[in-house]
Write a protein that holds these residues in place. Structure first.
Motif, mmCIF file in Angstrom:
data_model
loop_
_atom_site.group_PDB
_atom_site.id
_atom_site.type_symbol
_atom_site.label_atom_id
_atom_site.label_comp_id
_atom_site.label_asym_id
_atom_site.label_seq_id
_atom_site.Cartn_x
_atom_site.Cartn_y
_atom_site.Cartn_z
ATOM 1 N N HIS A 13 -3.648 -8.896 -6.209
ATOM 2 C CA HIS A 13 -2.731 -8.134 -5.354
ATOM 3 C C HIS A 13 -3.259 -6.727 -5.096
ATOM 4 O O HIS A 13 -3.144 -6.210 -3.983
ATOM 5 N N PRO A 37 6.937 -2.957 -7.051
ATOM 6 C CA PRO A 37 7.540 -4.257 -7.308
ATOM 7 C C PRO A 37 7.700 -4.537 -8.803
ATOM 8 O O PRO A 37 6.868 -4.127 -9.610
ATOM 9 N N GLN A 38 8.781 -5.222 -9.130
ATOM 10 C CA GLN A 38 9.073 -5.571 -10.521
ATOM 11 C C GLN A 38 8.215 -6.755 -10.955
ATOM 12 O O GLN A 38 7.907 -7.637 -10.160
ATOM 13 N N ARG A 79 -0.057 0.388 -5.166
ATOM 14 C CA ARG A 79 1.280 -0.099 -5.513
ATOM 15 C C ARG A 79 1.687 0.420 -6.882
ATOM 16 O O ARG A 79 0.878 0.527 -7.786
ATOM 17 N N ASP A 95 -4.185 -5.159 -1.380
ATOM 18 C CA ASP A 95 -3.600 -3.930 -0.813
ATOM 19 C C ASP A 95 -4.677 -3.120 -0.119
ATOM 20 O O ASP A 95 -4.457 -2.503 0.878
ATOM 21 N N THR A 153 5.214 -5.866 0.439
ATOM 22 C CA THR A 153 5.028 -4.672 -0.388
ATOM 23 C C THR A 153 4.565 -3.542 0.515
ATOM 24 O O THR A 153 3.531 -3.646 1.178
ATOM 25 N N GLU A 204 3.291 -9.641 -12.930
ATOM 26 C CA GLU A 204 2.506 -10.515 -12.049
ATOM 27 C C GLU A 204 2.203 -9.844 -10.709
ATOM 28 O O GLU A 204 1.233 -10.184 -10.038
ATOM 29 N N ASN A 205 3.017 -8.884 -10.305
ATOM 30 C CA ASN A 205 2.803 -8.172 -9.043
ATOM 31 C C ASN A 205 1.706 -7.118 -9.123
ATOM 32 O O ASN A 205 1.409 -6.452 -8.125
ATOM 33 N N TYR A 206 1.118 -6.946 -10.289
ATOM 34 C CA TYR A 206 0.053 -5.961 -10.476
ATOM 35 C C TYR A 206 -1.263 -6.613 -10.881
ATOM 36 O O TYR A 206 -2.173 -5.942 -11.365
#
Length: 85
Positions: free
Chosen positions: A81, A71-72, A63, A85, A18, A75-77
């Protein structure tokens, strides 16, 4: 006060694929700025202008915002995560 828009240096960091955008201005001990919803690095323009003569100011786009990757998938947020970052 200076308008930091034209003064900052743009950078990217890779966090497990990412791409995270951040800007820097100044030299010295680092001061890191992290924006909240729904902003981006320029939220800190006045603080960057005031502190950059004495400190290395670093302001990131989290992000999903501005020039950082988006990111799609929810779960990526997750907080793990965002903290990474």
């Amino acid at each position: 006060m200076i308008d930091v828009w034209e003064e900052v240096e743009h950078h990217y960091a890779d966090n497990n694929g990412t791409k995270i955008h951040y800007v820097t201005l100044g030299e010295g001990e680092p001061v890191v700025f992290v924006h909240g919803f729904p902003d981006f690095w320029y939220t800190w323009e006045h603080q960057i202008a005031a502190l950059s003569p004495q400190y290395k100011t670093i302001a990131m786009d989290t992000r999903g915002y501005n020039l950082s990757d988006k990111p799609q998938g929810i779960e990526n947020y997750q907080m793990v995560h965002l903290l990474d970052d």
